[in-house]
Design an enzyme around this catalytic site. Structure first.
Site, PDB file in Angstrom:
ATOM      1  N   VAL A 160      37.625   1.469 -18.946  1.00  6.67           N
ATOM      2  CA  VAL A 160      36.605   0.859 -20.131  1.00  6.67           C
ATOM      3  C   VAL A 160      36.662  -0.067 -20.278  1.00  6.67           C
ATOM      4  O   VAL A 160      38.317  -0.769 -19.839  1.00  6.67           O
ATOM      5  CB  VAL A 160      37.162   1.543 -21.243  1.00  6.67           C
ATOM      6  N   CYS A 161      36.632  -1.496 -20.754  1.00  3.54           N
ATOM      7  CA  CYS A 161      36.427  -2.946 -21.029  1.00  3.54           C
ATOM      8  C   CYS A 161      36.913  -2.785 -22.265  1.00  3.54           C
ATOM      9  O   CYS A 161      36.747  -2.254 -23.438  1.00  3.54           O
ATOM     10  CB  CYS A 161      34.843  -3.554 -21.533  1.00  3.54           C
ATOM     11  N   VAL A 162      38.052  -3.590 -22.455  1.00  2.00           N
ATOM     12  CA  VAL A 162      38.777  -3.485 -23.359  1.00  2.00           C
ATOM     13  C   VAL A 162      38.132  -5.234 -24.866  1.00  2.00           C
ATOM     14  O   VAL A 162      38.708  -3.946 -25.194  1.00  2.00           O
ATOM     15  CB  VAL A 162      40.276  -4.389 -22.456  1.00  2.00           C
ATOM     16  N   GLY A 165      35.511  -2.196 -26.076  1.00  4.29           N
ATOM     17  CA  GLY A 165      36.986  -0.953 -26.474  1.00  4.29           C
ATOM     18  C   GLY A 165      37.542  -1.994 -27.964  1.00  4.29           C
ATOM     19  O   GLY A 165      36.815  -0.572 -28.837  1.00  4.29           O
TER      20      GLY A 165
END
Lengths: 135, 119
Positions: free
Chosen positions: B77-79, B82
């Site tokens: 998941v892209c930080v 997110g």
């Protein structure tokens, strides 16, 4: 660097491989977040020393339009970032001629110098890529 | 073949996540490798453990978790995306991990093909 690249040790995992990446921008700059978040990927890709091209077509050509005023919609005008791409060695920007003309725009309306390609030439360009990410 | 998968849309609202899952599952069944599934834009919402769909509906998040558990698929998941949408470690479903956008670029470099699911 570690944080921006997702903790990847580029010396071990990815050095040496240079692929042709095309980021295809097809959406208007505001209204959805695709354009802004696409630009974030482009900036990160610069850290990986890849052969990066940016393509603007469909409503994506509006992303490069000069004179964007976003105050009234409460969003950040991120169009100046396209002018900073040169500093990241991202210099291949292509705009599809048909998309630009259909929207009554010319190269003079855009915030950065671009190469204008016909849809046929664009197809050739995309065919030459290893990775095409479309946003 | 080694595939990278990019999921750009959230669950239920859009079919992209369903199709990406079906693609990943079919590829594995055919003997291909999924190098990574990267969740970006609203796609990060596939990673929340807080969803409770009706019982007669598919559970999209659990389906991804199971794929990771059974086949060791790397779900990233892209930080930044997110954080924008409230997807953080505290509500992350099992099998997912949060990392940077560099993981997407790295998949582009490492995988034979990257397939995007979204609009």
């Amino acid at each position: 660097m570690t944080e921006s690249t997702g903790g990847i040790d580029m010396d071990e995992e990815s050095s040496g491989t240079i692929k042709k990446f095309a980021f295809v921008n097809r959406k208007a700059p505001y209204g959805t977040i695709y354009a802004l978040e696409s630009l974030e990927v482009v900036l990160i890709s610069a850290a990986f020393d890849q052969d990066v091209s940016l393509v603007f077509m469909d409503d994506g050509v509006y992303e490069l339009k000069k004179g964007q005023g976003t105050k009234a919609v409460g969003m950040k005008n991120f169009s100046p970032t396209y002018r900073a791409l040169e500093g990241y060695d991202i210099e291949k920007l292509y705009v599809e001629k048909e998309s630009m003309e259909a929207r009554g725009l010319t190269e003079d309306d855009l915030v950065v110098p671009v190469e204008v390609l016909t849809s046929e030439e664009m197809a050739t360009l995309m065919d030459e890529q290893d990775v095409v990410l479309s946003f | 073949m080694k595939f990278g998968i990019l999921v750009n849309e959230g669950p239920y609202n859009h079919q992209a996540s369903d199709t990406a899952y079906q693609f990943a599952k079919a590829a594995i069944e055919k003997g291909h490798e999924i190098h990574r599934v990267f969740f970006y834009h609203d796609g990060v919402n596939n990673a929340t453990k807080l969803t409770e769909p009706p019982q007669d509906d598919r559970h999209i998040v659990n389906r991804w978790s199971k794929l990771a558990e059974e086949h060791g698929v790397d779900l990233v998941v892209c930080v930044a995306a997110g954080l924008r949408r409230g997807i953080v470690d505290e509500n992350l479903a099992s099998g997912f991990r949060i990392s940077g956008l560099g993981q997407l670029v790295e998949t582009g470099i490492q995988a034979d093909r990257v397939v995007t699911f979204g609009d």
